[in-house]
Write a protein that holds these residues in place. Structure first.
Motif, mmCIF file in Angstrom:
data_model
loop_
_atom_site.group_PDB
_atom_site.id
_atom_site.type_symbol
_atom_site.label_atom_id
_atom_site.label_comp_id
_atom_site.label_asym_id
_atom_site.label_seq_id
_atom_site.Cartn_x
_atom_site.Cartn_y
_atom_site.Cartn_z
ATOM 1 N N TRP A 160 24.617 131.295 53.896
ATOM 2 C CA TRP A 160 25.039 131.014 52.523
ATOM 3 C C TRP A 160 24.859 129.526 52.207
ATOM 4 C CZ3 TRP A 160 29.972 128.691 51.036
ATOM 5 C CH2 TRP A 160 30.173 128.694 49.662
ATOM 6 N N ARG A 161 25.238 128.678 53.154
ATOM 7 C CA ARG A 161 25.082 127.227 52.977
ATOM 8 C C ARG A 161 23.593 126.857 52.909
ATOM 9 N NH1 ARG A 161 28.214 123.732 50.839
ATOM 10 N NH2 ARG A 161 29.926 124.263 52.182
ATOM 11 N N ALA A 162 22.763 127.537 53.683
ATOM 12 C CA ALA A 162 21.323 127.277 53.669
ATOM 13 C C ALA A 162 20.741 127.558 52.280
ATOM 14 C CB ALA A 162 20.622 128.132 54.719
ATOM 15 N N VAL A 163 21.154 128.670 51.685
ATOM 16 C CA VAL A 163 20.675 128.998 50.336
ATOM 17 C C VAL A 163 21.097 127.913 49.348
ATOM 18 C CG1 VAL A 163 20.939 130.651 48.426
ATOM 19 C CG2 VAL A 163 20.566 131.480 50.762
ATOM 20 N N GLN A 164 22.305 127.425 49.483
ATOM 21 C CA GLN A 164 22.765 126.355 48.591
ATOM 22 C C GLN A 164 21.912 125.098 48.754
ATOM 23 O OE1 GLN A 164 26.919 126.128 49.726
ATOM 24 N NE2 GLN A 164 27.529 127.183 47.833
ATOM 25 N N PHE A 165 21.577 124.743 49.987
ATOM 26 C CA PHE A 165 20.734 123.572 50.226
ATOM 27 C C PHE A 165 19.337 123.786 49.641
ATOM 28 C CE2 PHE A 165 23.543 122.032 53.784
ATOM 29 C CZ PHE A 165 23.752 120.763 53.262
ATOM 30 N N LEU A 166 18.789 124.983 49.804
ATOM 31 C CA LEU A 166 17.454 125.264 49.283
ATOM 32 C C LEU A 166 17.410 125.167 47.754
ATOM 33 C CD1 LEU A 166 16.419 128.267 51.566
ATOM 34 C CD2 LEU A 166 15.465 125.954 51.616
ATOM 35 N N GLN A 167 18.511 125.528 47.106
ATOM 36 C CA GLN A 167 18.564 125.517 45.646
ATOM 37 C C GLN A 167 18.700 124.123 45.052
ATOM 38 O OE1 GLN A 167 21.772 128.273 44.939
ATOM 39 N NE2 GLN A 167 20.395 130.048 44.899
ATOM 40 N N THR A 168 18.972 123.125 45.887
ATOM 41 C CA THR A 168 19.131 121.773 45.354
ATOM 42 C C THR A 168 17.824 121.209 44.833
ATOM 43 O OG1 THR A 168 18.727 120.684 47.471
ATOM 44 C CG2 THR A 168 21.030 121.253 46.947
ATOM 45 N N GLY A 169 16.704 121.623 45.417
ATOM 46 C CA GLY A 169 15.416 121.078 45.020
ATOM 47 C C GLY A 169 15.107 119.739 45.655
ATOM 48 N N ASP A 170 16.065 119.125 46.274
ATOM 49 C CA ASP A 170 15.893 117.849 46.965
ATOM 50 C C ASP A 170 15.169 118.095 48.293
ATOM 51 O OD1 ASP A 170 16.362 115.078 47.529
ATOM 52 O OD2 ASP A 170 17.994 115.711 48.879
ATOM 53 N N PRO A 171 14.139 117.293 48.637
ATOM 54 C CA PRO A 171 13.399 117.513 49.894
ATOM 55 C C PRO A 171 14.297 117.516 51.135
ATOM 56 C CG PRO A 171 12.229 115.928 48.530
ATOM 57 C CD PRO A 171 13.537 116.207 47.853
ATOM 58 N N VAL A 172 15.254 116.622 51.175
ATOM 59 C CA VAL A 172 16.163 116.592 52.329
ATOM 60 C C VAL A 172 17.021 117.856 52.343
ATOM 61 C CG1 VAL A 172 18.082 115.365 53.408
ATOM 62 C CG2 VAL A 172 16.179 114.076 52.446
ATOM 63 N N GLY A 173 17.499 118.274 51.197
ATOM 64 C CA GLY A 173 18.301 119.498 51.095
ATOM 65 C C GLY A 173 17.502 120.726 51.502
ATOM 66 N N ILE A 174 16.237 120.764 51.079
ATOM 67 C CA ILE A 174 15.373 121.888 51.447
ATOM 68 C C ILE A 174 15.141 121.902 52.957
ATOM 69 C CG2 ILE A 174 13.032 122.819 51.232
ATOM 70 C CD1 ILE A 174 13.131 121.882 48.276
ATOM 71 N N ALA A 175 14.886 120.744 53.539
ATOM 72 C CA ALA A 175 14.687 120.663 54.993
ATOM 73 C C ALA A 175 15.936 121.132 55.734
ATOM 74 C CB ALA A 175 14.315 119.243 55.411
ATOM 75 N N MET A 176 17.099 120.714 55.247
ATOM 76 C CA MET A 176 18.351 121.156 55.888
ATOM 77 C C MET A 176 18.549 122.662 55.705
ATOM 78 S SD MET A 176 20.949 118.010 55.134
ATOM 79 C CE MET A 176 22.283 118.781 55.991
ATOM 80 N N GLY A 177 18.187 123.164 54.543
ATOM 81 C CA GLY A 177 18.305 124.597 54.289
ATOM 82 C C GLY A 177 17.423 125.407 55.230
ATOM 83 N N VAL A 178 16.195 124.943 55.422
ATOM 84 C CA VAL A 178 15.286 125.633 56.344
ATOM 85 C C VAL A 178 15.848 125.601 57.768
ATOM 86 C CG1 VAL A 178 12.996 125.531 57.418
ATOM 87 C CG2 VAL A 178 13.225 125.291 54.937
ATOM 88 N N ALA A 179 16.358 124.441 58.176
ATOM 89 C CA ALA A 179 16.944 124.328 59.521
ATOM 90 C C ALA A 179 18.147 125.259 59.665
ATOM 91 C CB ALA A 179 17.346 122.890 59.807
ATOM 92 N N LEU A 180 18.934 125.351 58.613
ATOM 93 C CA LEU A 180 20.112 126.223 58.670
ATOM 94 C C LEU A 180 19.742 127.701 58.641
ATOM 95 C CD1 LEU A 180 22.716 124.345 56.449
ATOM 96 C CD2 LEU A 180 22.702 124.606 58.938
ATOM 97 N N ILE A 181 18.537 128.014 58.218
ATOM 98 C CA ILE A 181 18.080 129.408 58.293
ATOM 99 C C ILE A 181 17.556 129.702 59.698
ATOM 100 C CG2 ILE A 181 16.252 130.994 57.521
ATOM 101 C CD1 ILE A 181 16.635 129.791 54.710
#
Length: 148
Positions: free
Chosen positions: A23-44
């Motif tokens: 759930w947190r990964a999806v939230q990071f991916l939705q930020t659109g920020d490159p760092v947030g997307i990278a964290m979202g991918v790692a959390l997946i």
């Protein structure tokens, strides 16, 4: 039975962890920020690895229990009379004493899954859990090959 309850509790906690992290990964991916997307991918990726590891360990436990039951039904479990502690565990000295017999069994017929399983019990009685798990894994592999 208490081991099964412990496994069920740990599996449920890991499943909850995987859901929350996902759930947190999806939230990071939705930020659109490159760092947030990278964290979202790692959390997946990390929960996927955890789920794979959990599945692998649960399957190992199921297969080991199946082999133990099968060996018990066939009368192939060790029948050595050994001293035990009040909790029922084999004393280390007694485990070490019966170990050579089961090692020799495996050396005589390395393709016999039953010998590998009995060796795993001897390793466990001698207090060597790492080798006991390795011998059980080998017994599972050998049994699978023998069934083909």
């Amino acid at each position: 039975m208490s081991a099964r309850v412990g496994v069920a509790v740990m599996a449920a906690l890991l499943a909850l962890y995987i859901l929350l992290v996902g759930w947190r990964a999806v939230q990071f991916l939705q930020t659109g920020d490159p760092v947030g997307i990278a964290m979202g991918v790692a959390l997946i990726v990390l929960p996927l690895v955890a789920a794979w590891a959990l599945g692998r360990e649960l399957w190992f436990g199921v297969r080991a229990e199946q082999l133990a039951r099968r060996l018990e039904i066939e009368g192939g479990l060790p029948d050595d009379v050994v001293a035990t502690t009040p909790s029922g565990r084999v004393t280390r000295d007694e485990g070490d004493a019966v170990f050579p017999r089961y090692r020799a069994e495996v050396e005589a017929d390395p393709s016999d899954w039953k010998a590998w399983f009995r060796l795993s019990l001897a390793y466990d009685a001698a207090g060597d859990r790492r080798r006991a798990r390795g011998a059980v894994r080998e017994a599972i592999r050998r049994e699978r090959v023998a069934e083909r």
